[in-house]
Design a protein around this motif. Structure first.
Motif, short mmCIF file in Angstrom:
data_model
loop_
_atom_site.label_atom_id
_atom_site.label_comp_id
_atom_site.label_asym_id
_atom_site.label_seq_id
_atom_site.Cartn_x
_atom_site.Cartn_y
_atom_site.Cartn_z
N LEU A 58 134.26 -2.12 -16.48
CA LEU A 58 133.16 -2.58 -15.64
C LEU A 58 133.64 -3.08 -14.29
O LEU A 58 133.06 -2.73 -13.26
N VAL A 60 122.86 -8.81 -14.54
CA VAL A 60 123.79 -7.87 -15.19
C VAL A 60 123.80 -8.16 -16.68
O VAL A 60 123.65 -7.27 -17.52
N ILE A 61 124.01 -9.42 -17.02
CA ILE A 61 123.80 -9.93 -18.38
C ILE A 61 123.68 -11.44 -18.25
O ILE A 61 124.42 -12.07 -17.50
N ILE A 104 119.69 -8.62 -21.14
CA ILE A 104 119.82 -7.71 -19.99
C ILE A 104 118.39 -7.35 -19.61
O ILE A 104 117.77 -6.47 -20.20
N ASN A 131 118.68 -1.66 -15.00
CA ASN A 131 118.76 -2.10 -16.39
C ASN A 131 117.87 -1.27 -17.32
O ASN A 131 117.76 -1.59 -18.51
N SER A 182 126.74 1.24 -22.77
CA SER A 182 126.62 0.55 -21.48
C SER A 182 126.36 -0.93 -21.67
O SER A 182 126.92 -1.78 -20.97
N ARG A 183 125.52 -1.24 -22.65
CA ARG A 183 125.25 -2.65 -22.94
C ARG A 183 126.51 -3.33 -23.48
O ARG A 183 126.82 -4.46 -23.09
N ARG A 196 128.97 -4.44 -20.82
CA ARG A 196 128.58 -5.68 -20.13
C ARG A 196 128.82 -6.90 -21.02
O ARG A 196 129.26 -7.95 -20.55
#
Length: 270
Positions: A13, A92-93, A105, A117, A124-125, A128
């Motif tokens: 990331l 972003v989170i 998110i 998002n 992808s989650r 993060r």
């Protein structure tokens, strides 16, 4: 040792030249207070662009808690307290949301859609989560583990917008708690002697296990007394205002510190 150290870049990331996922300030602070700031930054990792948002949107309260990091950093110096700051935007989170919460998110915040998002894959989650959320909370865990031999009182520093969804929020500052309100009650009383207006009691947000992460997990989850301090952000627009709030919080904390420390720890809640 330097008074502050930074987390390493997170593979997948963050690029190596980007700021880290967290910063620890004054890790060896000798005071009883331990400070955290979950929404310290509105930075977005380069690989995510702007999440589809304009600069003015990222600068608004949906992207972070304006002024909170500055108060937390000054308070760290006043109280000789260690401080952990998040490094990236809550968009972003969100480092103060359980991962199962839909706002972890957020696809929209305060009515503003967050295009970057939408439609995220599980991978992808997960990137993060590991790069930002886990890194930040692991840093808090390491700090508290290292202090297990001495009293620690956890203060999570936030700011809030004067109005939300058309409703005005009258409190200049709020003190929120989870199940045990003794620390919050002492802090609210001490702050009440130092501010104009009513101190919010579990306002503007109560702490709830399904919505909040930091205080339930690092506070009562460890048997530590903990509060969330929320300062209305129209009172944090200038250096003078930030300094004034720091002085108020430091004075209020010092007034009640010994009394809260005497309460001792209690059985962990989770």
């Amino acid at each position: 040792m330097s008074p502050s150290h930074r987390g390493n870049a997170a593979a997948g990331l963050l690029d190596p030249d980007e700021p880290p996922a967290f910063e620890v300030v004054n890790a060896q602070g000798a005071g009883s207070a331990v400070l955290v700031c979950d929404h310290a930054s509105n930075r977005i990792p380069r690989r995510l662009g702007s999440l589809g948002l304009a600069p003015e949107q990222l600068a608004d309260h949906i992207g972070w808690d304006p002024g909170a990091a500055e108060v937390a950093q000054r308070l760290s110096a006043h109280l000789d307290a260690p401080l952990v700051l998040s490094g990236y935007s809550r968009l972003v989170i969100d480092c103060n949301r359980p991962l199962a919460n839909r706002a972890s998110i957020a696809e929209q915040s305060a009515g503003v859609p967050v295009p970057g998002n939408l439609g995220l894959t599980a991978q992808s989650r997960a990137v993060r989560v590991e790069a930002l959320f886990r890194s930040y909370h692991d840093a808090i865990d390491r700090l508290l583990d290292a202090r297990s031999h001495r009293p620690s009182l956890l203060l999570s520093i936030h700011s809030f917008t004067p109005s939300l969804n058309g409703e005005q929020r009258p409190w200049p500052v709020g003190v929120s708690h989870w199940r045990d309100r003794r620390f919050a009650a002492h802090m609210s009383t001490a702050l009440g002697h130092r501010v104009d207006g009513v101190v919010g009691d579990n306002q503007p947000y109560p702490i709830e296990e399904a919505i909040d992460y930091t205080v339930p997990v690092h506070g009562e989850g460890r048997g530590l007394h903990a509060v969330m301090i929320e300062i209305r952000n129209d009172g944090l627009r200038t250096t003078a205002q930030i300094d004034a709030w720091t002085e108020r919080l430091a004075a209020a904390y010092r007034e009640i510190e010994a009394e809260v420390v005497k309460l001792g720890s209690f059985p962990a809640s989770i």
